[in-house]
Design a protein around this motif. Sequence first.
Motif, PDB file in Angstrom:
ATOM      1  N   ARG A  35      -1.264  13.176 -11.339  1.00  0.00           N
ATOM      2  CA  ARG A  35      -1.470  11.861 -12.046  1.00  0.00           C
ATOM      3  C   ARG A  35      -2.226  12.060 -13.339  1.00  0.00           C
ATOM      4  N   ALA A  82       5.168  10.182  -2.833  1.00  0.00           N
ATOM      5  CA  ALA A  82       4.824   9.266  -3.490  1.00  0.00           C
ATOM      6  C   ALA A  82       6.214   9.123  -4.441  1.00  0.00           C
ATOM      7  N   TYR A 120       7.206   1.639  -4.465  1.00  0.00           N
ATOM      8  CA  TYR A 120       7.342   2.006  -5.889  1.00  0.00           C
ATOM      9  C   TYR A 120       8.084   1.006  -6.489  1.00  0.00           C
ATOM     10  N   ASP A 136      -1.109   7.979  -2.549  1.00  0.00           N
ATOM     11  CA  ASP A 136      -1.536   8.329  -3.994  1.00  0.00           C
ATOM     12  C   ASP A 136      -0.612   9.452  -4.476  1.00  0.00           C
ATOM     13  N   ILE A 137      -0.705   9.331  -5.644  1.00  0.00           N
ATOM     14  CA  ILE A 137       0.077  10.563  -6.612  1.00  0.00           C
ATOM     15  C   ILE A 137      -0.850  11.667  -6.461  1.00  0.00           C
ATOM     16  N   ASP A 138      -0.575  12.902  -6.323  1.00  0.00           N
ATOM     17  CA  ASP A 138      -1.414  14.105  -6.477  1.00  0.00           C
ATOM     18  C   ASP A 138      -2.272  14.092  -7.754  1.00  0.00           C
ATOM     19  N   PRO A 139      -3.809  14.258  -7.494  1.00  0.00           N
ATOM     20  CA  PRO A 139      -4.709  14.050  -8.860  1.00  0.00           C
ATOM     21  C   PRO A 139      -4.219  14.893 -10.034  1.00  0.00           C
ATOM     22  N   THR A 169       0.905  -1.216  -0.066  1.00  0.00           N
ATOM     23  CA  THR A 169       0.143   0.176  -0.019  1.00  0.00           C
ATOM     24  C   THR A 169       0.971   1.217   0.136  1.00  0.00           C
ATOM     25  N   ARG A 170       0.565   2.333  -0.680  1.00  0.00           N
ATOM     26  CA  ARG A 170       1.461   3.500  -0.868  1.00  0.00           C
ATOM     27  C   ARG A 170       0.504   4.600  -0.871  1.00  0.00           C
ATOM     28  N   CYS A 176       5.226  12.890  -6.949  1.00  0.00           N
ATOM     29  CA  CYS A 176       5.947  11.568  -7.524  1.00  0.00           C
ATOM     30  C   CYS A 176       7.183  12.094  -7.614  1.00  0.00           C
ATOM     31  N   GLY A 200       1.692  13.894  -2.103  1.00  0.00           N
ATOM     32  CA  GLY A 200       1.409  13.374  -3.599  1.00  0.00           C
ATOM     33  C   GLY A 200       2.400  13.511  -4.507  1.00  0.00           C
TER      34      GLY A 200
END
Length: 333
Positions: free
Chosen positions: A13, A258, A205, A7-10, A4-5, A288, A286
């Motif tokens: 993403r 992330a 990741y 989430d990347i910022d929407p 589980t990790r 990456c 978030g």
Amino acid sequence: MTLTRPDIDPELRALLADMPLSSQLSPELLAQFRQIPSTPVDALLAGRAVERREVTVTRPDGAQLPLSIFSPQGVDSSATAPCVYWLHGGGMIMGDRFSQLDIPLEWLDRLGAVVVTVDYRLAPEATGTTLVEDCYHGLLWTAEHAAELGIDHARLIVAGISAGGGLAAGTTLMARDRGAPAIAAQLLISPMLDHRNFTTSSRQYSGDPGVWTREMNEFGWRSVLGDLPDAEVPCYVSPGTAEDLSGLPTTYIDAGTAEVFRDEDVAYATRIWAAGGQAELHVWAGGCHGFDALFPRTRVSAAARRTRHKWLTRVLASLDASERRAVGTSTAP
């Protein structure tokens, strides 16, 4: 098994969905990536009041290192500007001195800094300490020519992103241990610091395509180190393994939640504090890997760049105040 990790910022993403991402690297893929040019430097300089100078530095082993110097237009050699010595990213296996150059050029625009950037040699053609020695010798040349470049030698800042962030950390350790040049601050953006690749964020990741995955990280480090045992890896190459982080200049470190490098970057800041040093750490929710270099106009990227600029402004103001106090003390009756 994929952990589980975060989430990347929407916003990020959605932009990443249009990129051709991979989970692995190979010699064939590396050859393809190396054919992708950096943003043309003339496009980065368009509209900026910048003077550019190209020099070649000869290393003791005879290697020729290209350096580019970007100065605010109209600054003469009697001026004493701060200097940002910039080291590019690319996993130590790709990129050039113009990669991610828009980041330090913002500091030229807003802080009047001279930006110096070096083409260090890349793995797997160059291995071991060659890359960090290239970076160090370029820095040494910069410090030795500070007067003719209009640089204040007391305001020399080493900065880099990703692999360049790790090389910046290694170069700073090398300068500390060799006694020169004096570095006022180091700024490490999502730095690649530890070859062991054993953190929780590294495992999180892994397996899925991304900007920089655990598998890509292993490929990059293997390209530099080959099969060298952990105990023989120099700390200048893998700064996260350094036993002593005392005596370092004030440090800025940031990363995303992330990304692979999150935990090794947090650990490096923690160990600087444990050694009595100053480090400012930001972990962007978030984010990456390389988020603000890839997508500078997103909200989280703008916040990251703004925060770095404010930190640099504070550091330079502090250095200016220290110089004024020193002058006042030396001229007091």
